[in-house]
Design a protein around this motif. Structure first.
Motif, PDB file in Angstrom:
ATOM      1  N   ASP A 210       0.825  -1.205   0.000  1.00 48.77           N
ATOM      2  CA  ASP A 210       0.000   0.000   0.000  1.00 48.77           C
ATOM      3  C   ASP A 210       0.863   1.261   0.000  1.00 48.77           C
ATOM      4  OD1 ASP A 210       0.964   0.166   2.540  1.00 48.77           O
ATOM      5  OD2 ASP A 210      -0.966   0.024   3.557  1.00 48.77           O
ATOM      6  N   PHE A 211       0.210   2.412   0.103  1.00 50.06           N
ATOM      7  CA  PHE A 211       0.914   3.702  -0.009  1.00 50.06           C
ATOM      8  C   PHE A 211       1.990   3.869   1.066  1.00 50.06           C
ATOM      9  CE2 PHE A 211      -0.476   6.461   3.470  1.00 50.06           C
ATOM     10  CZ  PHE A 211      -1.508   5.713   4.018  1.00 50.06           C
ATOM     11  N   VAL A 212       1.792   3.220   2.218  1.00 51.62           N
ATOM     12  CA  VAL A 212       2.737   3.419   3.323  1.00 51.62           C
ATOM     13  C   VAL A 212       4.140   2.947   2.924  1.00 51.62           C
ATOM     14  CG1 VAL A 212       3.285   2.793   5.709  1.00 51.62           C
ATOM     15  CG2 VAL A 212       0.927   3.210   5.050  1.00 51.62           C
ATOM     16  N   TYR A 213       4.199   1.806   2.250  1.00 51.64           N
ATOM     17  CA  TYR A 213       5.506   1.279   1.838  1.00 51.64           C
ATOM     18  C   TYR A 213       6.248   2.308   0.981  1.00 51.64           C
ATOM     19  CZ  TYR A 213       9.102  -1.495  -0.325  1.00 51.64           C
ATOM     20  OH  TYR A 213      10.320  -1.935  -0.752  1.00 51.64           O
ATOM     21  N   PHE A 214       5.535   2.895   0.045  1.00 50.14           N
ATOM     22  CA  PHE A 214       6.180   3.845  -0.866  1.00 50.14           C
ATOM     23  C   PHE A 214       6.529   5.144  -0.148  1.00 50.14           C
ATOM     24  CE2 PHE A 214       4.007   0.818  -3.487  1.00 50.14           C
ATOM     25  CZ  PHE A 214       4.986   0.507  -4.408  1.00 50.14           C
ATOM     26  N   LEU A 215       5.666   5.530   0.779  1.00 49.91           N
ATOM     27  CA  LEU A 215       5.928   6.742   1.562  1.00 49.91           C
ATOM     28  C   LEU A 215       7.204   6.573   2.390  1.00 49.91           C
ATOM     29  CD1 LEU A 215       4.705   9.502   2.403  1.00 49.91           C
ATOM     30  CD2 LEU A 215       3.603   8.328   4.276  1.00 49.91           C
ATOM     31  N   LEU A 216       7.385   5.371   2.929  1.00 44.05           N
ATOM     32  CA  LEU A 216       8.540   5.124   3.798  1.00 44.05           C
ATOM     33  C   LEU A 216       9.823   4.815   3.015  1.00 44.05           C
ATOM     34  CD1 LEU A 216       6.943   2.912   6.613  1.00 44.05           C
ATOM     35  CD2 LEU A 216       7.505   5.328   6.730  1.00 44.05           C
ATOM     36  N   HIS A 217       9.699   4.626   1.708  1.00 44.02           N
ATOM     37  CA  HIS A 217      10.894   4.292   0.917  1.00 44.02           C
ATOM     38  C   HIS A 217      11.106   5.271  -0.230  1.00 44.02           C
ATOM     39  CE1 HIS A 217      10.101   0.506   3.041  1.00 44.02           C
ATOM     40  NE2 HIS A 217      11.401   0.370   3.002  1.00 44.02           N
ATOM     41  N   PRO A 218      11.439   6.507   0.098  1.00 42.23           N
ATOM     42  CA  PRO A 218      11.639   7.489  -0.979  1.00 42.23           C
ATOM     43  C   PRO A 218      12.778   7.094  -1.918  1.00 42.23           C
ATOM     44  CG  PRO A 218      12.372   8.388   1.125  1.00 42.23           C
ATOM     45  CD  PRO A 218      11.667   7.096   1.428  1.00 42.23           C
ATOM     46  N   GLU A 221      11.808   5.693  -5.301  1.00 38.02           N
ATOM     47  CA  GLU A 221      11.000   6.492  -6.217  1.00 38.02           C
ATOM     48  C   GLU A 221      11.668   6.636  -7.579  1.00 38.02           C
ATOM     49  OE1 GLU A 221       9.886  10.232  -4.396  1.00 38.02           O
ATOM     50  OE2 GLU A 221       8.450   9.147  -3.170  1.00 38.02           O
ATOM     51  N   PRO A 266       5.526   6.158  -8.171  1.00 42.25           N
ATOM     52  CA  PRO A 266       5.592   4.721  -8.426  1.00 42.25           C
ATOM     53  C   PRO A 266       4.234   4.149  -8.834  1.00 42.25           C
ATOM     54  CG  PRO A 266       6.796   5.256  -6.442  1.00 42.25           C
ATOM     55  CD  PRO A 266       6.119   6.522  -6.884  1.00 42.25           C
TER      56      PRO A 266
ATOM     57  N   ARG B  36       5.289  15.835  -0.935  1.00 45.57           N
ATOM     58  CA  ARG B  36       5.521  14.420  -1.242  1.00 45.57           C
ATOM     59  C   ARG B  36       4.554  13.534  -0.442  1.00 45.57           C
ATOM     60  NH1 ARG B  36       8.245  10.287   1.075  1.00 45.57           N
ATOM     61  NH2 ARG B  36       8.599   8.564  -0.363  1.00 45.57           N
ATOM     62  N   VAL B  37       4.432  13.843   0.841  1.00 44.33           N
ATOM     63  CA  VAL B  37       3.553  13.046   1.715  1.00 44.33           C
ATOM     64  C   VAL B  37       2.117  13.093   1.187  1.00 44.33           C
ATOM     65  CG1 VAL B  37       2.592  12.911   4.049  1.00 44.33           C
ATOM     66  CG2 VAL B  37       5.016  13.406   3.733  1.00 44.33           C
ATOM     67  N   TYR B  40       1.016  10.880  -1.660  1.00 42.35           N
ATOM     68  CA  TYR B  40       0.769   9.459  -1.380  1.00 42.35           C
ATOM     69  C   TYR B  40      -0.495   9.228  -0.556  1.00 42.35           C
ATOM     70  CZ  TYR B  40       5.286   7.983  -3.183  1.00 42.35           C
ATOM     71  OH  TYR B  40       6.326   7.705  -4.014  1.00 42.35           O
ATOM     72  N   PRO B  42      -4.020   8.678   0.877  1.00 40.61           N
ATOM     73  CA  PRO B  42      -5.391   8.493   0.393  1.00 40.61           C
ATOM     74  C   PRO B  42      -6.298   9.599   0.948  1.00 40.61           C
ATOM     75  CG  PRO B  42      -4.505   6.469   1.356  1.00 40.61           C
ATOM     76  CD  PRO B  42      -3.555   7.571   1.702  1.00 40.61           C
ATOM     77  N   GLU B  62       6.426  10.591   8.464  1.00 42.46           N
ATOM     78  CA  GLU B  62       6.133   9.302   7.815  1.00 42.46           C
ATOM     79  C   GLU B  62       5.836   8.178   8.820  1.00 42.46           C
ATOM     80  OE1 GLU B  62       8.710  11.212   7.040  1.00 42.46           O
ATOM     81  OE2 GLU B  62       8.680  11.653   4.895  1.00 42.46           O
ATOM     82  N   ILE B  65       2.315   8.437  10.023  1.00 43.48           N
ATOM     83  CA  ILE B  65       1.323   8.011   9.031  1.00 43.48           C
ATOM     84  C   ILE B  65       1.275   6.481   8.957  1.00 43.48           C
ATOM     85  CG2 ILE B  65       0.772   8.047   6.553  1.00 43.48           C
ATOM     86  CD1 ILE B  65       1.853  10.994   6.702  1.00 43.48           C
ATOM     87  N   GLU B  66       2.440   5.876   9.099  1.00 46.01           N
ATOM     88  CA  GLU B  66       2.468   4.404   9.118  1.00 46.01           C
ATOM     89  C   GLU B  66       1.624   3.887  10.282  1.00 46.01           C
ATOM     90  OE1 GLU B  66       6.192   2.549  10.024  1.00 46.01           O
ATOM     91  OE2 GLU B  66       5.603   0.659   9.075  1.00 46.01           O
ATOM     92  N   ALA B  69      -2.050   4.212   9.475  1.00 43.50           N
ATOM     93  CA  ALA B  69      -2.498   3.223   8.483  1.00 43.50           C
ATOM     94  C   ALA B  69      -2.554   1.820   9.076  1.00 43.50           C
ATOM     95  CB  ALA B  69      -1.580   3.257   7.276  1.00 43.50           C
ATOM     96  N   ARG B  70      -1.613   1.526   9.986  1.00 45.54           N
ATOM     97  CA  ARG B  70      -1.560   0.175  10.565  1.00 45.54           C
ATOM     98  C   ARG B  70      -2.374   0.067  11.847  1.00 45.54           C
ATOM     99  NH1 ARG B  70      -0.210  -0.557   6.120  1.00 45.54           N
ATOM    100  NH2 ARG B  70       1.914  -0.604   5.318  1.00 45.54           N
TER     101      ARG B  70
END
Lengths: 293, 367
Positions: A210-218, A221, A266, B36-37, B40, B42, B62, B65-66, B69-70
């Protein structure tokens, strides 16, 4: 060149520039290369993108980088990896036949038996050993945990990769290969030869995240994260392996994937759709099911 | 086309200055843009302050936000100096807290009556406690925080904070405090102790064993409070805690000057949650708008919403995006006059404040 323009949406960028790449295509008999390492788990779907793209340019070469895979998997058994390379060759040939791709598939070890290739590798090695500037560039191609090992071998993996690419006019690869290509320009200059040019295809991103993975891995990109390297990133469950992954699993991964809100971010699902479009170019009515088989 | 008047050009310069201010401040302080945030996130995470750009920068948001989401625990801390009644600037911040709580945050609101006292804004500690209890707490209650997920405490009545502050005091030197806050705000020893460690203790309190130990914490702040966060991050690392994350909120502009912030100690710059309808309408009618004086030119050039504190009231507070965008477009095109904008805004703000007043909770002097 017409083909290149038709599929430009699959191209991330050119090196050193679009104009210089297009100039190469004005020549006859342009030699195009795509080389890839492998592991024991099989061919992942992102490799298919490169095979199919290469198929657009008759006479291109897929190089199974078996010798490079030995360097890559330092703890593995060399003989076993070479054997796996042969299996990989047959698997890729099967795909080539399936889509009727007008390209050839070769093994790096076979290519390396040619004396002129050996000589070129030695020349490149000599230039790299004598240039700290080039070594700095090559260090960027290496994962952090392998820097020390590569420093010791004076970047043998990169040296062989660059020397191999120098036998061709155009190299196709993912955007992160830019670091090799920048080094290759310097090496070619010192060897008084022309360097190859590169076409980088759009990066591949893992599905099912989900979006969190991409947010946490800039960091992914720009260069993406190819699922065939996923084993090293704890993403084994997100690999799509040709002949192994079930279509239902692919659908599940697509359904749970991040969809970007705007272009330039991504797009794992967009990537798999692009692969399907390419597959349709060679085999009408290709579906997710048929590309996986 | 007729050239812009000098008056209009001057307003454009103010707008450019304002636009640059937050960007420059963020860069200067090593903060990251939220662009950037937001690309991503939603839709369900895009609360008003994010959608409207009221929150404009962050540090390490970040991991927060994790957690959202979790559905894992995280805490938001936002202190309030109860030296003046709550105004719309406070409301903007409390709205952020409520939105974050809806996204899973446990909210801690320290009422820093000790700060009011050491800064000389309250005649006695007892008086500062009384104001916090009788005036501020009921207003905060009107925001509808979920009681089980909220901890509002009055500093002088919370010995745990002082004990914790004392225990971290050896990690902060006077020179560090002076470098962060400047000598001017460190006149008495109470101010040194408060700014040096009590404030840090509030920020790091949720990570104490009493609150289930280290966890990600988010601190929504104005840009002027960024140094506190840096100091808190530094101390958190020394204590083996998680350095707090930061969400930077732009100031609700003063009704009289878009380059100043709404201030509780300057009544004409602010609309208090306790203001009557008559006062609210009067304040909005007298507010600066940044519009040119000639109606003809306004019709031709339009209004500049960025420098109009009246429009900013809608941007910071009115939840209907489509309506706010429509008003902004009509004002920018010159179709809507400043007087019409003021009437529309006053109607909305009067109703909003009245609603808040109805929801005020009578604490009967109890904390």
């Amino acid at each position: 060149m017409k083909t290149l323009k038709q599929y430009e949406h699959l191209i991330h960028s050119y090196f050193p520039s679009k104009r210089e790449v297009f100039d190469v295509f004005k020549k006859k008999n342009v030699k195009i290369l795509y080389g890839e390492t492998y592991d024991m788990l099989g061919i992942t779907v992102d490799s298919l993108k490169y095979y199919l793209f290469l198929g657009l340019f008759p006479g291109s070469t897929i190089l199974i980088a078996d010798t490079a895979s030995i360097i890559n998997q330092s703890s593995g058994d060399a003989q076993m990896i070479l054997e796996e390379g042969k299996k990989r060759l047959h698997q890729v040939l099967k795909i080539v036949h399936k889509y009727n791709l007008p390209i050839q598939v070769r093994q790096m070890s076979e290519l390396f038996q040619e004396p002129e290739v050996q000589e070129l590798i030695r020349d490149v090695q000599r230039v790299v050993a004598g240039s700290s500037e080039i070594q700095v560039l090559l260090r960027k191609t290496v994962l952090q945990n392998r820097v020390r090992q590569e420093d010791k071998t004076l970047y043998r993996y990169a040296v062989e990769a660059i020397a191999t690419a120098m036998l061709f006019d155009i190299k196709i690869g993912p955007p992160r290969e830019r670091f090799y290509d920048e080094a290759a320009v310097l090496i070619a200059k010192r060897l008084n030869r022309e360097s190859y040019k590169s076409i980088y295809l759009t990066p591949t991103y893992p599905l099912g995240l989900d979006f969190v993975y991409f947010l946490l891995h800039p960091e992914i990109e720009v260069y993406g994260l190819t699922p065939y390297k996923a084993g090293s990133n704890k993403l084994q469950d997100h690999r799509i392996i040709l002949g192994k992954t079930m279509p239902s699993r692919l659908q599940e991964l697509i359904a749970s994937s991040f969809i970007p809100k705007q272009p330039g971010f991504p797009d794992p699902v967009g990537d798999i759709k692009n692969i399907l479009t390419l597959a349709n170019h060679f085999r009408k009515e290709a579906t997710y099911e048929t590309i996986l088989s | 086309m007729k050239p812009f008047s000098r008056e209009y050009q001057e307003k454009i310069i103010i707008a450019q200055k304002l636009r640059r201010y937050y960007k420059k401040e963020a860069q200067k302080n090593g903060l990251s843009s939220l662009d950037r945030v937001k690309s991503y996130l939603p839709e369900e995470y895009m609360f008003l302050a994010l959608r409207r750009g009221v929150a404009f920068a962050h540090m390490d948001i970040e991991p927060i936000i994790e957690r959202m989401a979790r559905r894992k625990p995280f805490t938001v801390v936002s202190g309030l100096n109860p030296s003046s009644p709550l105004h719309l600037g406070h409301k903007a911040l409390f709205d952020v807290l409520v939105d974050l709580q809806k996204l899973g945050a446990y909210v801690q609101i320290p009422l820093t009556n000790d700060e009011s006292y050491v800064d000389g804004k309250a005649v006695s500690i007892e008086e500062s406690k009384r104001i916090a209890t009788e005036q501020i707490l009921p207003d905060i209650a009107s925001f509808g925080f979920v009681p089980e997920k909220t901890n509002i405490y009055i500093l002088t009545e919370t010995p745990l904070v002082y004990r914790f502050a004392m225990s971290i005091s050896r990690l902060v030197t006077y020179d560090m405090v002076k470098a962060v806050f400047g000598k001017e705000s460190l006149v008495n020893v109470g101010q040194i102790y408060y700014r040096g460690v009590v404030q840090l203790a509030q920020i790091l309190l949720p990570q104490l064993p009493e609150f289930d130990g280290p966890k990600p914490t988010l601190i929504p702040v104005g840009i002027d409070q960024h140094p506190y966060i840096l100091l808190a991050r530094d101390v958190a690392k020394k204590l083996g805690m998680i350095p707090p994350s930061e969400l930077v909120i732009s100031f609700q502009p003063s009704l009289l000057d878009p380059e100043e912030k709404m201030s509780g100690s300057k009544p004409n710059t602010a609309i208090y949650l306790s203001d009557s309808e008559e006062i609210i309408r009067k304040k909005i009618n007298r507010a600066y708008t940044g519009a040119v004086s000639s109606l003809e030119e306004h019709r031709a050039c339009g209004g500049i919403s960025e420098i109009c504190p009246v429009f900013q009231l809608l941007r910071y507070h009115y939840p209907d995006d489509a309506f706010v965008e429509k008003i902004q477009a009509e004002y920018a095109s010159g179709q809507l006059t400043t007087s019409e904008l003021k009437t529309i805004t006053a109607d909305i703000i009067v109703e909003m404040v009245a609603e808040k007043r109805l929801k005020r909770y009578d604490t009967k002097g109890e904390v």
